[in-house]
Every structure is written in structure tokens, then in C-alpha cells.
Design an enzyme around this catalytic site. Structure first.
Site, PDB file in Angstrom:
ATOM      1  N   GLY A 199       0.782  -1.242   0.000  1.00  0.00           N
ATOM      2  CA  GLY A 199       0.000   0.000   0.000  1.00  0.00           C
ATOM      3  C   GLY A 199       0.806   1.281   0.000  1.00  0.00           C
TER       4      GLY A 199
ATOM      5  NE  ARG B 174      -2.123  -2.694  -4.279  1.00  0.00           N
ATOM      6  CZ  ARG B 174      -2.212  -3.090  -3.018  1.00  0.00           C
ATOM      7  NH1 ARG B 174      -2.086  -2.211  -2.057  1.00  0.00           N
ATOM      8  NH2 ARG B 174      -2.449  -4.344  -2.710  1.00  0.00           N
TER       9      ARG B 174
ATOM     10  CB  THR C 197      -0.433  -3.454   9.747  1.00  0.00           C
ATOM     11  OG1 THR C 197      -1.548  -4.195   9.251  1.00  0.00           O
ATOM     12  CG2 THR C 197       0.733  -3.538   8.774  1.00  0.00           C
TER      13      THR C 197
ATOM     14  CD  GLU D 284       0.820   1.064   6.741  1.00  0.00           C
ATOM     15  OE1 GLU D 284       1.029   1.039   5.516  1.00  0.00           O
ATOM     16  OE2 GLU D 284       0.595   0.040   7.412  1.00  0.00           O
TER      17      GLU D 284
ATOM     18  CE  LYS E  26     -10.953   3.072   8.183  1.00  0.00           C
ATOM     19  NZ  LYS E  26     -11.650   2.152   7.291  1.00  0.00           N
TER      20      LYS E  26
ATOM     21  CG  ASP F  27      -8.739   0.256   9.139  1.00  0.00           C
ATOM     22  OD1 ASP F  27      -9.448   0.671  10.065  1.00  0.00           O
ATOM     23  OD2 ASP F  27      -9.214  -0.363   8.163  1.00  0.00           O
TER      24      ASP F  27
ATOM     25  N   GLY G 174      -4.847  -1.064  13.289  1.00  0.00           N
ATOM     26  CA  GLY G 174      -3.599  -0.800  14.016  1.00  0.00           C
ATOM     27  C   GLY G 174      -2.718  -2.025  14.184  1.00  0.00           C
TER      28      GLY G 174
HETATM   29  C1  PRP Z   1      -3.389  -2.478   4.523  1.00  0.00           C
HETATM   30  C2  PRP Z   1      -2.787  -1.089   4.537  1.00  0.00           C
HETATM   31  C3  PRP Z   1      -1.984  -1.057   5.796  1.00  0.00           C
HETATM   32  C4  PRP Z   1      -2.703  -2.031   6.688  1.00  0.00           C
HETATM   33  C5  PRP Z   1      -3.453  -1.327   7.771  1.00  0.00           C
HETATM   34  O1  PRP Z   1      -2.462  -3.359   3.977  1.00  0.00           O
HETATM   35  O2  PRP Z   1      -2.004  -0.878   3.405  1.00  0.00           O
HETATM   36  O3  PRP Z   1      -0.664  -1.523   5.584  1.00  0.00           O
HETATM   37  O4  PRP Z   1      -3.605  -2.785   5.876  1.00  0.00           O
HETATM   38  O5  PRP Z   1      -4.038  -2.310   8.546  1.00  0.00           O
HETATM   39  P1  PRP Z   1      -4.462  -2.253  10.048  1.00  0.00           P
HETATM   40  O6  PRP Z   1      -5.959  -2.443  10.009  1.00  0.00           O
HETATM   41  O7  PRP Z   1      -3.746  -3.404  10.683  1.00  0.00           O
HETATM   42  O8  PRP Z   1      -4.112  -0.917  10.654  1.00  0.00           O
HETATM   43  P2  PRP Z   1      -2.875  -4.838   3.511  1.00  0.00           P
HETATM   44  O9  PRP Z   1      -2.615  -5.827   4.619  1.00  0.00           O
HETATM   45  O10 PRP Z   1      -4.262  -4.817   2.953  1.00  0.00           O
HETATM   46  O11 PRP Z   1      -1.828  -5.126   2.366  1.00  0.00           O
HETATM   47  P3  PRP Z   1      -1.488  -4.207   1.102  1.00  0.00           P
HETATM   48  O12 PRP Z   1      -0.729  -3.009   1.629  1.00  0.00           O
HETATM   49  O13 PRP Z   1      -0.651  -5.088   0.255  1.00  0.00           O
HETATM   50  O14 PRP Z   1      -2.777  -3.795   0.435  1.00  0.00           O
END
Ligand code: PRP
Length: 173
Positions: free
Chosen positions: A42, A163, A105, A97, A129, A101, A103
Site C-alpha cells: 500500500g 490501488r 499491522t 504507511e 483512520k 486502520d 492498528g
Molecule cells: C493495509 C494497509 C496497511 C494495513 C493497515 O495493507 O495498506 O498496511 O492494511 O491495517 P491495520 O488495520 O492493521 O491498521 P494490507 O494488509 O491490505 O496489504 P497491502 O498493503 O498489500 O494492500
């Protein structure tokens, strides 16, 4: 793909805010030789725009973390599928990042990178967010705060689609 969607952040607003964030990071890190760590996939567009607005050269690296499947809900089971390639011990690190969302990750990555003893570890995210936040993660540089909605574009996907849109949209049902 013809999903109903609503414009949330325009190209001009993104560009202006990226310049402001880069100006602040330039001021804070000019003498610190930081490494910027983008979270794939992302963050690749945001990171690319951000580093070109900094007024000094930086080293970059990427990690790949996955917690979302093909749908719109995080499993909470975060996995690293690509780790850092540059050592970060005794370096100033800025995680870049696209969106924080729930949190999970960022929380996971902060713990993971801390084990390598960076001199400092900060976070720059384009979108904070808050609607679904389950873990309290410190955010040091924030582009936009958005309360809710499923967002796509400027790196953000829905099942790997949308994307590459240059703006950020909310997907409507
Ligand atoms: C999405 C986004 C953030 C993460 C946020 O990535 O790009 O890296 O989720 O998530 P959170 O809810 O844990 O805060 P995703 O895992 O969808 O992979 P991508 O970046 O390859 O789309």
C-alpha cells in the site's frame, strides 16, 4: 470495475500535504541520515512521492506485511512475507504507511523493528483512520485524519483493485 465511490482526498490535496510532511521530516531529520521503511504494497506510492519532496537524500527499504485477505476485514493475524534488507541497528528509522486502520499491522511492525535496536523509530502515515482502531499505536507524522469508510486509491486497494487511482475514494455499498 464500476464500484460506486466518493472522492475523499483530491490529487492536489494529497500533493500539498505530502510536501508539508516532507518539509517537516526534512527539518527534523536532515542531519540524522534516516532510513525510510515502506510497508508494501500500500505505501509504495506515498513513499515514492514523499522521498522526492525531501530536501536531502535518504536510504529506503521495504517490508511486506499481510493481514487482510481478499475482503475488507483484517484477520488480525499479521505476517511478514518480506523482511528488511538493510540493517537498522543504531539508525534513525521512519516507518512509512499508507493507512493505519485497526492498528495491528503497525503495532506488529514496531515490535519487530524495535528488536533490531534502531536509534529511533517513528511513523509517518498518510491516513489515520480511527473508526476501527483496536490497538493504540503512536503516529508521529499524519497526512489526513479520516473517521470512517473503506478507502481505496493512492496505494490502497480492495481485493488488489483500485490501488492505482491517483486520488483517495470511499467505496460506497
Ligand atoms: C493495509 C494497509 C496497511 C494495513 C493497515 O495493507 O495498506 O498496511 O492494511 O491495517 P491495520 O488495520 O492493521 O491498521 P494490507 O494488509 O491490505 O496489504 P497491502 O498493503 O498489500 O494492500
Amino acid at each position: 470495475m464500476n464500484e460506486a465511490k466518493r472522492l475523499i482526498i483530491s490529487r492536489d490535496d494529497i500533493a500539498r500535504r505530502v510536501r508539508e510532511l516532507a518539509a517537516q521530516i526534512s527539518k527534523d531529520y536532515r542531519a540524522k541520515d534516516p532510513i525510510l521503511v515502506g510497508i508494501l504494497k500500500g505505501a509504495f506510492i506515498f513513499l515514492a512521492d514523499l522521498v522526492r519532496e525531501l530536501d536531502f537524500p535518504v536510504e529506503i527499504d521495504f517490508v511486506r506485511l499481510r493481514s487482510y485477505g481478499p475482503g475488507t476485514t483484517s484477520s488480525g493475524d499479521v505476517r511478514i512475507t518480506k523482511d528488511l534488507e538493510v540493517p537498522i541497528k543504531d539508525r534513525h528509522v521512519i516507518i512509512v504507511e499508507d493507512i493505519v486502520d485497526i492498528g495491528y499491522t503497525l503495532h506488529y511492525l514496531r515490535e519487530h523493528l524495535s528488536l533490531q535496536h534502531p536509534l529511533s523509530l517513528k511513523v509517518c502515515c498518510l491516513i489515520d483512520k480511527k473508526e476501527r482502531r483496536a490497538v493504540n499505536v503512536p503516529l508521529d507524522y499524519v497526512g489526513f485524519t479520516i473517521e470512517k469508510g473503506f478507502l481505496v486509491g493512492y496505494g490502497l486497494d480492495c481485493g488488489e483493485k483500485l490501488r492505482t487511482l491517483p486520488e483517495v475514494y470511499e467505496l460506497l455499498d
